[in-house]
Write an enzyme that holds these catalytic residues in place. Structure first.
Site, PDB file in Angstrom:
ATOM      1  N   LYS A  89       0.816  -1.213   0.000  1.00 27.80           N
ATOM      2  CA  LYS A  89       0.000   0.000   0.000  1.00 27.80           C
ATOM      3  C   LYS A  89       0.853   1.268   0.000  1.00 27.80           C
ATOM      4  O   LYS A  89       0.363   2.345  -0.355  1.00 27.80           O
ATOM      5  CB  LYS A  89      -0.954   0.017   1.191  1.00 27.80           C
ATOM      6  CG  LYS A  89      -0.328   0.155   2.558  1.00 27.80           C
ATOM      7  CD  LYS A  89      -1.380   0.031   3.654  1.00 27.80           C
ATOM      8  CE  LYS A  89      -0.792   0.164   5.049  1.00 27.80           C
ATOM      9  NZ  LYS A  89      -0.270   1.510   5.315  1.00 27.80           N
ATOM     10  N   ASP A  90       2.140   1.164   0.379  1.00 25.33           N
ATOM     11  CA  ASP A  90       3.038   2.321   0.381  1.00 25.33           C
ATOM     12  C   ASP A  90       3.753   2.517  -0.955  1.00 25.33           C
ATOM     13  O   ASP A  90       4.437   3.529  -1.131  1.00 25.33           O
ATOM     14  CB  ASP A  90       4.098   2.170   1.477  1.00 25.33           C
ATOM     15  CG  ASP A  90       3.526   2.271   2.876  1.00 25.33           C
ATOM     16  OD1 ASP A  90       2.486   2.942   3.041  1.00 25.33           O
ATOM     17  OD2 ASP A  90       4.103   1.672   3.798  1.00 25.33           O
ATOM     18  N   LEU A 139      -6.671   9.750   4.796  1.00 23.84           N
ATOM     19  CA  LEU A 139      -7.853  10.454   4.310  1.00 23.84           C
ATOM     20  C   LEU A 139      -8.916   9.476   3.824  1.00 23.84           C
ATOM     21  O   LEU A 139     -10.111   9.772   3.882  1.00 23.84           O
ATOM     22  CB  LEU A 139      -7.467  11.411   3.176  1.00 23.84           C
ATOM     23  CG  LEU A 139      -6.533  12.564   3.542  1.00 23.84           C
ATOM     24  CD1 LEU A 139      -6.329  13.480   2.338  1.00 23.84           C
ATOM     25  CD2 LEU A 139      -7.058  13.352   4.731  1.00 23.84           C
ATOM     26  N   ARG A 140      -8.485   8.312   3.353  1.00 23.24           N
ATOM     27  CA  ARG A 140      -9.437   7.291   2.912  1.00 23.24           C
ATOM     28  C   ARG A 140     -10.312   6.843   4.074  1.00 23.24           C
ATOM     29  O   ARG A 140     -11.546   6.792   3.967  1.00 23.24           O
ATOM     30  CB  ARG A 140      -8.667   6.085   2.335  1.00 23.24           C
ATOM     31  CG  ARG A 140      -9.528   4.864   2.039  1.00 23.24           C
ATOM     32  CD  ARG A 140      -8.649   3.661   1.702  1.00 23.24           C
ATOM     33  NE  ARG A 140      -7.716   3.315   2.764  1.00 23.24           N
ATOM     34  CZ  ARG A 140      -8.034   2.624   3.837  1.00 23.24           C
ATOM     35  NH1 ARG A 140      -9.273   2.176   4.013  1.00 23.24           N
ATOM     36  NH2 ARG A 140      -7.130   2.347   4.757  1.00 23.24           N
ATOM     37  N   ARG A 141      -9.672   6.504   5.192  1.00 22.61           N
ATOM     38  CA  ARG A 141     -10.433   6.096   6.369  1.00 22.61           C
ATOM     39  C   ARG A 141     -11.285   7.248   6.892  1.00 22.61           C
ATOM     40  O   ARG A 141     -12.456   7.069   7.235  1.00 22.61           O
ATOM     41  CB  ARG A 141      -9.476   5.614   7.468  1.00 22.61           C
ATOM     42  CG  ARG A 141      -8.763   4.316   7.121  1.00 22.61           C
ATOM     43  CD  ARG A 141      -7.623   4.024   8.089  1.00 22.61           C
ATOM     44  NE  ARG A 141      -6.952   2.758   7.753  1.00 22.61           N
ATOM     45  CZ  ARG A 141      -5.709   2.472   8.093  1.00 22.61           C
ATOM     46  NH1 ARG A 141      -4.981   3.348   8.763  1.00 22.61           N
ATOM     47  NH2 ARG A 141      -5.176   1.309   7.762  1.00 22.61           N
ATOM     48  N   ARG A 158       0.497  10.363  13.710  1.00 27.92           N
ATOM     49  CA  ARG A 158       1.656   9.888  12.964  1.00 27.92           C
ATOM     50  C   ARG A 158       2.520   9.022  13.860  1.00 27.92           C
ATOM     51  O   ARG A 158       2.330   8.940  15.054  1.00 27.92           O
ATOM     52  CB  ARG A 158       2.487  11.084  12.436  1.00 27.92           C
ATOM     53  CG  ARG A 158       1.807  11.927  11.369  1.00 27.92           C
ATOM     54  CD  ARG A 158       1.633  11.205  10.038  1.00 27.92           C
ATOM     55  NE  ARG A 158       2.847  10.553   9.609  1.00 27.92           N
ATOM     56  CZ  ARG A 158       3.884  11.166   9.038  1.00 27.92           C
ATOM     57  NH1 ARG A 158       3.861  12.464   8.841  1.00 27.92           N
ATOM     58  NH2 ARG A 158       4.942  10.479   8.667  1.00 27.92           N
ATOM     59  N   GLY A 159       3.528   8.394  13.265  1.00 27.82           N
ATOM     60  CA  GLY A 159       4.429   7.523  14.001  1.00 27.82           C
ATOM     61  C   GLY A 159       4.164   6.065  13.670  1.00 27.82           C
ATOM     62  O   GLY A 159       3.174   5.730  13.014  1.00 27.82           O
ATOM     63  N   ARG A 164       1.857   4.933  17.985  1.00 32.35           N
ATOM     64  CA  ARG A 164       0.434   5.298  17.948  1.00 32.35           C
ATOM     65  C   ARG A 164      -0.329   4.635  19.093  1.00 32.35           C
ATOM     66  O   ARG A 164      -1.188   5.255  19.719  1.00 32.35           O
ATOM     67  CB  ARG A 164      -0.165   4.891  16.597  1.00 32.35           C
ATOM     68  CG  ARG A 164       0.430   5.638  15.421  1.00 32.35           C
ATOM     69  CD  ARG A 164      -0.284   5.290  14.125  1.00 32.35           C
ATOM     70  NE  ARG A 164       0.475   5.747  12.971  1.00 32.35           N
ATOM     71  CZ  ARG A 164      -0.017   5.838  11.743  1.00 32.35           C
ATOM     72  NH1 ARG A 164      -1.268   5.495  11.510  1.00 32.35           N
ATOM     73  NH2 ARG A 164       0.727   6.253  10.750  1.00 32.35           N
ATOM     74  N   CYS A 251      -1.542   8.034  -1.831  1.00 30.96           N
ATOM     75  CA  CYS A 251      -1.997   7.592  -0.510  1.00 30.96           C
ATOM     76  C   CYS A 251      -2.755   8.693   0.207  1.00 30.96           C
ATOM     77  O   CYS A 251      -3.389   8.450   1.222  1.00 30.96           O
ATOM     78  CB  CYS A 251      -0.811   7.130   0.334  1.00 30.96           C
ATOM     79  SG  CYS A 251       0.409   8.406   0.667  1.00 30.96           S
TER      80      CYS A 251
END
Length: 322
Positions: A89-90, A139-141, A158-159, A164, A251
């Protein structure tokens, strides 16, 4: 699995990010290849990417997926490493000249997962109190959950996964949305409070699969990587990546997908959402799995005709202004 690859004295150098999840994934690849080719040496070379360094700014404001891959790709192009292990996904859908996607591994659970603070252990997304702060950097979630749960509040986080989770446990958030695959690979599946169904949140393109990137034309490396290729996962991810590529999204765009294969038939569902979650374009397409990329492109073109392009243009304009 047995080796038919020549040049047994060559040491194979594997590039990886330094995060705990990246290393777990890379060491798994190293272990599988060492078993398959016991006469070879596989070395892991770690490096820090720009995306790992800039942790105080939302991803949407600092760039595209290349943030997590460029340094690894430079190593392959400079021939200091031979291939790189990525969370698929990255990995951008358009790779630098001279590089290719050499292998897609079998997919872990691609779903998004809800992780809650202890005080909400009897709640799910629907029953969390109004105004509960949900941490997500996607942003998708964000767009999909805003659509279904407008009573919740969302805050960027972030992190790495461990960082997290500490922020959650320290009370900075009421809940987090994370990838189930990452939690499973880190042996943190007990933190998954709710697996979010596809009808609520379609997952990211390639989520749950590993993508191994290598130099084009490196026949020795490509032959080695064949032992890790999982073709059903590959077909699903090829369709998803073609959908994203045709939409020219990265992404930082609310684009979600879901794919299934039954027999020879692949079904791809895709969504494009506005940032506020008020507008959704969602459609599905089915066809032969061997035509995966064509199916992804077809679905993206259909989505554009249904208003996806207008949504994306607005999002890109908003990101550029900020």
């Amino acid at each position: 699995m047995s080796s038919t690859v020549s040049s047994p004295t060559r040491t194979i150098r594997i590039a990886s990010r330094k995060s705990q999840l990246a290393l777990v994934q890379t060491y798994w690849v190293q272990e599988q290849l060492q078993k398959a080719f016991p006469d070879r040496t596989f070395e892991v070379h770690t490096m820090e990417t720009q995306g790992d360094k800039v942790l105080n700014v939302a991803l949407a404001k600092i760039g595209d997926k290349g943030l997590f891959t460029k340094e690894l790709e430079d190593g392959m192009l400079n021939r200091t490493t031979d291939f790189a292990v990525h969370s698929l996904k990255d990995l951008p859908t358009r790779l630098p000249d001279g590089l290719m996607l050499g292998c897609v591994t079998e997919r872990e659970d691609p779903a998004d997962a809800l992780v809650v603070h202890e005080k909400h252990k009897d709640k799910d997304l629907a029953s969390l109190p109004e105004g509960s702060v949900i941490g997500t950097s996607s942003l998708r979630r964000l767009a999909q959950l805003r659509h279904h749960y407008p009573h919740l509040s969302f805050k960027d986080v972030r992190g790495n996964v461990i960082t997290r989770l500490k922020k959650l446990d320290d009370g900075e958030y009421d809940a987090l949305i994370l990838a189930a695959a990452g939690l499973n690979r880190l042996d943190l599946s007990d933190r998954i409070h709710q697996s979010i169904p596809a009808e609520i949140s379609l997952h990211a393109v390639g989520q749950g699969a590993l993508g191994i990137e290598c130099r084009e034309g490196d026949t020795e490396i490509l032959e080695i990587l064949k032992v890790l290729q999982h073709q059903p996962t590959a077909y699903r991810c090829y369709a998803e990546r073609a959908f994203l590529r045709e939409l020219e999204g990265g992404c930082q765009v609310p684009i979600g997908v879901n794919t299934t294969i039954e027999g020879d038939t692949l079904t791809l569902t895709g969504i494009v959402a506005s940032l506020d979650g008020q507008r959704l374009v969602k459609d599905s397409v089915s066809g032969l799995a061997t035509d995966a990329e064509k199916l992804g492109t077809e679905l993206a073109r259909r989505a554009k005709k249904q208003g996806a392009q207008e949504i994306l243009d607005e999002i890109f304009a908003t990101i550029n202004r900020s």
